[in-house]
Design a protein around this motif. Structure first.
Motif, short mmCIF file in Angstrom:
data_model
loop_
_atom_site.label_atom_id
_atom_site.label_comp_id
_atom_site.label_asym_id
_atom_site.label_seq_id
_atom_site.Cartn_x
_atom_site.Cartn_y
_atom_site.Cartn_z
N ARG A 192 0.84 -1.21 0.00
CA ARG A 192 0.00 0.00 0.00
C ARG A 192 0.87 1.26 0.00
O ARG A 192 0.59 2.21 -0.72
N HIS A 193 1.90 1.26 0.83
CA HIS A 193 2.80 2.42 0.88
C HIS A 193 3.46 2.64 -0.48
O HIS A 193 3.54 3.76 -0.97
N HIS A 194 3.93 1.57 -1.10
CA HIS A 194 4.58 1.70 -2.39
C HIS A 194 3.59 2.20 -3.45
O HIS A 194 3.95 3.01 -4.30
N ALA A 195 2.37 1.70 -3.42
CA ALA A 195 1.36 2.15 -4.39
C ALA A 195 1.07 3.64 -4.22
O ALA A 195 0.94 4.37 -5.22
N ARG A 196 1.00 4.13 -2.97
CA ARG A 196 0.78 5.57 -2.75
C ARG A 196 1.99 6.39 -3.23
O ARG A 196 1.84 7.43 -3.84
N ALA A 197 3.20 5.89 -2.96
CA ALA A 197 4.41 6.61 -3.37
C ALA A 197 4.54 6.62 -4.89
O ALA A 197 4.96 7.63 -5.47
N ALA A 198 4.17 5.52 -5.54
CA ALA A 198 4.29 5.44 -7.00
C ALA A 198 3.22 6.27 -7.70
O ALA A 198 3.40 6.65 -8.86
N ALA A 199 2.12 6.57 -7.01
CA ALA A 199 1.02 7.33 -7.63
C ALA A 199 1.48 8.73 -8.02
O ALA A 199 1.03 9.27 -9.03
N GLY A 200 2.39 9.32 -7.27
CA GLY A 200 2.86 10.67 -7.57
C GLY A 200 4.09 10.70 -8.46
O GLY A 200 4.58 11.76 -8.82
N SER A 201 4.59 9.54 -8.85
CA SER A 201 5.81 9.47 -9.64
C SER A 201 5.50 9.36 -11.12
O SER A 201 4.54 8.71 -11.52
N GLU A 202 6.33 9.97 -11.91
CA GLU A 202 6.19 9.90 -13.36
C GLU A 202 7.12 8.84 -13.96
O GLU A 202 7.09 8.60 -15.16
N ALA A 203 7.95 8.21 -13.13
CA ALA A 203 8.94 7.25 -13.61
C ALA A 203 8.26 5.95 -14.02
O ALA A 203 7.40 5.43 -13.30
N PRO A 204 8.65 5.41 -15.17
CA PRO A 204 8.08 4.11 -15.58
C PRO A 204 8.68 2.98 -14.75
O PRO A 204 9.70 3.15 -14.10
N ALA A 205 8.03 1.85 -14.81
CA ALA A 205 8.54 0.68 -14.10
C ALA A 205 9.86 0.24 -14.71
O ALA A 205 10.09 0.41 -15.91
N ASP A 206 10.74 -0.28 -13.88
CA ASP A 206 12.00 -0.83 -14.38
C ASP A 206 12.05 -2.31 -14.03
O ASP A 206 11.16 -2.85 -13.37
N ARG A 207 13.09 -2.98 -14.47
CA ARG A 207 13.20 -4.42 -14.26
C ARG A 207 13.29 -4.80 -12.79
O ARG A 207 12.73 -5.81 -12.38
N VAL A 208 13.99 -3.98 -12.01
CA VAL A 208 14.12 -4.29 -10.57
C VAL A 208 12.75 -4.23 -9.91
O VAL A 208 12.38 -5.11 -9.12
N HIS A 209 11.98 -3.21 -10.23
CA HIS A 209 10.64 -3.05 -9.68
C HIS A 209 9.76 -4.24 -10.04
O HIS A 209 9.08 -4.81 -9.18
N LEU A 210 9.78 -4.64 -11.30
CA LEU A 210 8.96 -5.77 -11.74
C LEU A 210 9.43 -7.09 -11.14
O LEU A 210 8.62 -7.96 -10.83
N ASP A 211 10.74 -7.23 -10.93
CA ASP A 211 11.27 -8.44 -10.31
C ASP A 211 10.75 -8.58 -8.88
O ASP A 211 10.31 -9.65 -8.47
N VAL A 212 10.77 -7.50 -8.13
CA VAL A 212 10.28 -7.53 -6.74
C VAL A 212 8.78 -7.78 -6.73
O VAL A 212 8.27 -8.55 -5.91
N LEU A 213 8.05 -7.13 -7.62
CA LEU A 213 6.60 -7.34 -7.70
C LEU A 213 6.29 -8.79 -8.07
O LEU A 213 5.38 -9.40 -7.50
#
Length: 148
Positions: free
Chosen positions: A23-44
């Motif tokens: 939930r915290h990550h989803a709230r933090a990512a909501a304000g970000s314009e950065a696209p997903a990267d491989r590290v992010h998708l690996d953890v997800l």
């Protein structure tokens, strides 16, 4: 002597902490314009495959006493695998990053589980094996003889 009553929220502290982290990550990512990267998708993907295993075990133990609830959990199990498959596919469509950077370079000697690209594939293969084991009918015994 009676057991002390634990409030329902304290029954699974690690699961609650993981949910709070997502939930915290989803709230933090909501304000970000950065696209997903491989590290992010690996953890997800790791999180989804962990949920996949948990729901699989819950479905197995819930189905005998509560068949309807077990069927719903089995459906969730399948959908988690589908979500993990989509994340795995997205991981492989993203660029790998700069090869010369020490932060993004694949260093198998520093990772006991192997390079990240193989780790996500190993998780995906393991979850695919689990879903096939549950959803593919097994051939038990000889096939009946065909008559002409």
């Amino acid at each position: 002597m009676t057991k002390p009553h634990n409030p329902p929220g304290d029954a699974h502290p690690y699961l609650r902490a993981a949910t709070a982290g997502v939930r915290h990550h989803a709230r933090a990512a909501a304000g970000s314009e950065a696209p997903a990267d491989r590290v992010h998708l690996d953890v997800l993907h790791s999180h989804l495959t962990g949920l996949h295993l948990l729901v699989d075990r819950l479905a197995d133990t819930t189905r005998p006493p509560h068949p309807a609830a077990g069927r719903h959990l089995a459906s969730a199990h399948l959908r988690l695998w589908q979500a993990a498959t989509s994340i795995h596919d997205a991981f492989h469509t993203l660029p790998a990053g700069e090869r010369n950077s020490s932060d993004t370079a694949c260093r198998p000697d520093r990772l006991p589980e192997g390079p990240p690209v193989l780790t996500i594939c190993q998780r995906q293969l393991a979850s695919g094996h689990a879903i096939r084991r549950k959803t593919t009918p097994a051939d038990h015994g000889p096939r009946p003889a065909r008559t002409a």
